[in-house]
Design a protein around this motif. Sequence first.
Motif, PDB file in Angstrom:
ATOM      1  N   TYR A 149     -68.187  21.192  83.847  1.00 34.21           N
ATOM      2  CA  TYR A 149     -68.568  22.603  83.900  1.00 34.21           C
ATOM      3  C   TYR A 149     -70.052  22.711  83.564  1.00 34.21           C
ATOM      4  CZ  TYR A 149     -67.803  22.261  78.821  1.00 34.21           C
ATOM      5  OH  TYR A 149     -67.838  21.881  77.496  1.00 34.21           O
ATOM      6  N   GLU A 150     -70.671  23.762  84.033  1.00 41.01           N
ATOM      7  CA  GLU A 150     -72.104  23.949  83.811  1.00 41.01           C
ATOM      8  C   GLU A 150     -72.423  24.081  82.327  1.00 41.01           C
ATOM      9  OE1 GLU A 150     -73.880  26.572  87.317  1.00 41.01           O
ATOM     10  OE2 GLU A 150     -71.886  27.280  86.677  1.00 41.01           O
ATOM     11  N   GLY A 151     -73.490  23.439  81.919  1.00 39.51           N
ATOM     12  CA  GLY A 151     -73.909  23.505  80.534  1.00 39.51           C
ATOM     13  C   GLY A 151     -73.148  22.575  79.613  1.00 39.51           C
ATOM     14  N   GLY A 152     -72.296  21.761  80.182  1.00 37.78           N
ATOM     15  CA  GLY A 152     -71.479  20.904  79.325  1.00 37.78           C
ATOM     16  C   GLY A 152     -71.612  19.423  79.600  1.00 37.78           C
ATOM     17  N   ALA A 153     -72.618  19.016  80.365  1.00 39.92           N
ATOM     18  CA  ALA A 153     -72.656  17.646  80.866  1.00 39.92           C
ATOM     19  C   ALA A 153     -72.629  16.586  79.777  1.00 39.92           C
ATOM     20  CB  ALA A 153     -73.876  17.430  81.766  1.00 39.92           C
ATOM     21  N   GLY A 154     -73.346  16.809  78.684  1.00 43.37           N
ATOM     22  CA  GLY A 154     -73.365  15.808  77.624  1.00 43.37           C
ATOM     23  C   GLY A 154     -71.996  15.597  77.008  1.00 43.37           C
ATOM     24  N   TYR A 155     -71.330  16.693  76.676  1.00 43.88           N
ATOM     25  CA  TYR A 155     -69.988  16.618  76.097  1.00 43.88           C
ATOM     26  C   TYR A 155     -68.986  16.112  77.132  1.00 43.88           C
ATOM     27  CZ  TYR A 155     -65.710  18.234  73.746  1.00 43.88           C
ATOM     28  OH  TYR A 155     -64.480  18.307  73.153  1.00 43.88           O
ATOM     29  N   VAL A 156     -69.115  16.599  78.353  1.00 37.70           N
ATOM     30  CA  VAL A 156     -68.232  16.167  79.438  1.00 37.70           C
ATOM     31  C   VAL A 156     -68.347  14.659  79.653  1.00 37.70           C
ATOM     32  CG1 VAL A 156     -67.898  16.280  81.943  1.00 37.70           C
ATOM     33  CG2 VAL A 156     -68.098  18.388  80.617  1.00 37.70           C
ATOM     34  N   ALA A 157     -69.566  14.149  79.646  1.00 41.61           N
ATOM     35  CA  ALA A 157     -69.765  12.709  79.830  1.00 41.61           C
ATOM     36  C   ALA A 157     -69.101  11.918  78.713  1.00 41.61           C
ATOM     37  CB  ALA A 157     -71.262  12.398  79.886  1.00 41.61           C
ATOM     38  N   ALA A 158     -69.250  12.406  77.481  1.00 43.21           N
ATOM     39  CA  ALA A 158     -68.640  11.710  76.346  1.00 43.21           C
ATOM     40  C   ALA A 158     -67.118  11.731  76.438  1.00 43.21           C
ATOM     41  CB  ALA A 158     -69.109  12.343  75.038  1.00 43.21           C
ATOM     42  N   LYS A 159     -66.558  12.890  76.780  1.00 43.78           N
ATOM     43  CA  LYS A 159     -65.100  12.977  76.845  1.00 43.78           C
ATOM     44  C   LYS A 159     -64.540  12.239  78.066  1.00 43.78           C
ATOM     45  CE  LYS A 159     -63.870  15.043  73.075  1.00 43.78           C
ATOM     46  NZ  LYS A 159     -63.126  14.269  72.039  1.00 43.78           N
ATOM     47  N   HIS A 160     -65.313  12.156  79.148  1.00 41.76           N
ATOM     48  CA  HIS A 160     -64.892  11.281  80.245  1.00 41.76           C
ATOM     49  C   HIS A 160     -64.821   9.840  79.754  1.00 41.76           C
ATOM     50  CE1 HIS A 160     -65.194  14.467  83.246  1.00 41.76           C
ATOM     51  NE2 HIS A 160     -64.851  13.607  84.178  1.00 41.76           N
ATOM     52  N   GLY A 161     -65.773   9.459  78.910  1.00 40.56           N
ATOM     53  CA  GLY A 161     -65.740   8.118  78.338  1.00 40.56           C
ATOM     54  C   GLY A 161     -64.497   7.878  77.505  1.00 40.56           C
ATOM     55  N   ALA A 162     -64.125   8.859  76.681  1.00 42.56           N
ATOM     56  CA  ALA A 162     -62.916   8.728  75.865  1.00 42.56           C
ATOM     57  C   ALA A 162     -61.671   8.629  76.740  1.00 42.56           C
ATOM     58  CB  ALA A 162     -62.809   9.908  74.908  1.00 42.56           C
ATOM     59  N   HIS A 163     -61.644   9.437  77.799  1.00 41.67           N
ATOM     60  CA  HIS A 163     -60.513   9.406  78.735  1.00 41.67           C
ATOM     61  C   HIS A 163     -60.377   8.034  79.389  1.00 41.67           C
ATOM     62  CE1 HIS A 163     -57.915  10.304  82.131  1.00 41.67           C
ATOM     63  NE2 HIS A 163     -58.902  10.038  82.969  1.00 41.67           N
ATOM     64  N   VAL A 164     -61.483   7.484  79.842  1.00 36.54           N
ATOM     65  CA  VAL A 164     -61.444   6.183  80.512  1.00 36.54           C
ATOM     66  C   VAL A 164     -61.090   5.073  79.529  1.00 36.54           C
ATOM     67  CG1 VAL A 164     -62.881   4.462  81.687  1.00 36.54           C
ATOM     68  CG2 VAL A 164     -62.985   6.860  82.380  1.00 36.54           C
ATOM     69  N   LEU A 165     -61.562   5.208  78.292  1.00 37.06           N
ATOM     70  CA  LEU A 165     -61.192   4.226  77.265  1.00 37.06           C
ATOM     71  C   LEU A 165     -59.674   4.169  77.105  1.00 37.06           C
ATOM     72  CD1 LEU A 165     -62.892   3.851  73.782  1.00 37.06           C
ATOM     73  CD2 LEU A 165     -60.417   3.766  74.032  1.00 37.06           C
ATOM     74  N   ALA A 166     -59.056   5.345  76.961  1.00 33.09           N
ATOM     75  CA  ALA A 166     -57.601   5.395  76.790  1.00 33.09           C
ATOM     76  C   ALA A 166     -56.873   4.845  78.010  1.00 33.09           C
ATOM     77  CB  ALA A 166     -57.159   6.835  76.522  1.00 33.09           C
ATOM     78  N   GLU A 167     -57.315   5.239  79.188  1.00 31.34           N
ATOM     79  CA  GLU A 167     -56.664   4.817  80.423  1.00 31.34           C
ATOM     80  C   GLU A 167     -56.760   3.302  80.613  1.00 31.34           C
ATOM     81  OE1 GLU A 167     -56.516   7.216  84.454  1.00 31.34           O
ATOM     82  OE2 GLU A 167     -58.418   6.139  84.285  1.00 31.34           O
ATOM     83  N   THR A 168     -57.933   2.746  80.318  1.00 31.53           N
ATOM     84  CA  THR A 168     -58.137   1.312  80.500  1.00 31.53           C
ATOM     85  C   THR A 168     -57.378   0.510  79.448  1.00 31.53           C
ATOM     86  OG1 THR A 168     -60.341   1.781  81.374  1.00 31.53           O
ATOM     87  CG2 THR A 168     -59.883  -0.490  80.763  1.00 31.53           C
ATOM     88  N   LEU A 169     -57.403   0.974  78.199  1.00 37.67           N
ATOM     89  CA  LEU A 169     -56.666   0.280  77.142  1.00 37.67           C
ATOM     90  C   LEU A 169     -55.187   0.189  77.480  1.00 37.67           C
ATOM     91  CD1 LEU A 169     -56.581  -0.999  74.295  1.00 37.67           C
ATOM     92  CD2 LEU A 169     -56.253   1.322  73.389  1.00 37.67           C
ATOM     93  N   ARG A 170     -54.640   1.274  78.028  1.00 37.23           N
ATOM     94  CA  ARG A 170     -53.214   1.269  78.389  1.00 37.23           C
ATOM     95  C   ARG A 170     -52.912   0.179  79.414  1.00 37.23           C
ATOM     96  NH1 ARG A 170     -53.025   6.035  80.295  1.00 37.23           N
ATOM     97  NH2 ARG A 170     -52.813   7.047  78.265  1.00 37.23           N
ATOM     98  N   LEU A 171     -53.812   0.007  80.368  1.00 42.39           N
ATOM     99  CA  LEU A 171     -53.634  -1.053  81.367  1.00 42.39           C
ATOM    100  C   LEU A 171     -53.716  -2.437  80.728  1.00 42.39           C
ATOM    101  CD1 LEU A 171     -55.967   0.304  84.214  1.00 42.39           C
ATOM    102  CD2 LEU A 171     -53.453   0.294  84.230  1.00 42.39           C
ATOM    103  N   GLU A 172     -54.651  -2.591  79.818  1.00 41.15           N
ATOM    104  CA  GLU A 172     -54.935  -3.911  79.266  1.00 41.15           C
ATOM    105  C   GLU A 172     -53.892  -4.396  78.279  1.00 41.15           C
ATOM    106  OE1 GLU A 172     -59.823  -3.696  79.660  1.00 41.15           O
ATOM    107  OE2 GLU A 172     -58.849  -3.204  77.742  1.00 41.15           O
ATOM    108  N   ILE A 173     -53.194  -3.467  77.585  1.00 38.52           N
ATOM    109  CA  ILE A 173     -52.247  -3.919  76.570  1.00 38.52           C
ATOM    110  C   ILE A 173     -50.796  -3.692  76.986  1.00 38.52           C
ATOM    111  CG2 ILE A 173     -53.937  -3.578  74.728  1.00 38.52           C
ATOM    112  CD1 ILE A 173     -52.328  -1.088  73.865  1.00 38.52           C
ATOM    113  N   VAL A 174     -50.574  -3.354  78.250  1.00 40.46           N
ATOM    114  CA  VAL A 174     -49.188  -3.192  78.705  1.00 40.46           C
ATOM    115  C   VAL A 174     -48.427  -4.486  78.438  1.00 40.46           C
ATOM    116  CG1 VAL A 174     -49.626  -3.932  81.103  1.00 40.46           C
ATOM    117  CG2 VAL A 174     -47.726  -2.375  80.602  1.00 40.46           C
ATOM    118  N   GLY A 175     -47.209  -4.345  77.960  1.00 41.58           N
ATOM    119  CA  GLY A 175     -46.411  -5.504  77.589  1.00 41.58           C
ATOM    120  C   GLY A 175     -46.441  -5.792  76.101  1.00 41.58           C
ATOM    121  N   THR A 176     -47.355  -5.145  75.379  1.00 34.29           N
ATOM    122  CA  THR A 176     -47.382  -5.254  73.920  1.00 34.29           C
ATOM    123  C   THR A 176     -46.623  -4.059  73.343  1.00 34.29           C
ATOM    124  OG1 THR A 176     -49.378  -3.931  73.495  1.00 34.29           O
ATOM    125  CG2 THR A 176     -49.700  -6.248  74.140  1.00 34.29           C
TER     126      THR A 176
END
Length: 257
Positions: A149-176
Amino acid sequence: MTAAGTRIAVVTGASSGIGAATARQLSSAGYHVVVTARRKDRIEALAAEITDGGGQATAYVLDVTDRAAVDAFAADLGGFPSVDVLVNNAGGALGADPVADGSPAEWRQMYETNVIGTLNVTQALLPALTASGDGTVVVISSTAGLATYEGGAGYVAAKHGAHVLAETLRLEIVGTPVRVIEIAPGMVKTEGFAVTRFHGDTEKAAKVYAGVAEPLTSDDVAETVTWAVTRPSHVNIDLLVVRPRAQASNSKVHREL
């Protein structure tokens, strides 16, 4: 002293808002909560409130962006019988400037807290969560991590990072024996989020919620987190988006003006 068989839940950013509410609700669900944040007085008061109410809580002063401090915290948790749940809640927004005028220092600070802080604590506690045989990592992201959204790029970028961290971790530790849950709240009216974002300008902060009859509360999000964490072990709530009824998207909000 932790009662035998009690499960341990660590909550970061627990000095106020969603973190504090989540600690209270996880305590009510039977967890011994380890509440962490930088503000010593706040988390000690929260831990005392929980224990006075019959729950179990321990306060630990922690800056999630300080990796040495996080590693020391993880080592200290070795005194507990297990670590069963980690709620990565520490984060926040700074500024609402367009990309052309955004502060690189504020962007960096948001990334350090929302992404690197989550990475630090998750890396440090993942071995204990795995050793528990039934661990859960929760990442409190945001709808800002799913759409901009407009005016939110810095926060949006950070939260996209958090989202991708969670999504990738789930892929990497499946089976644990560890689940990864992401809770993405929309408009939540907490005691300090918008005020901090606007550097203490309460008038600007109030405009965020102007005309919105019922934005989400910290308790609404905490209840969502607790529900997801307490599902049967084989049930993983990969991503749960929660908004107030008045909010259809990050940029479409019904206001009664």
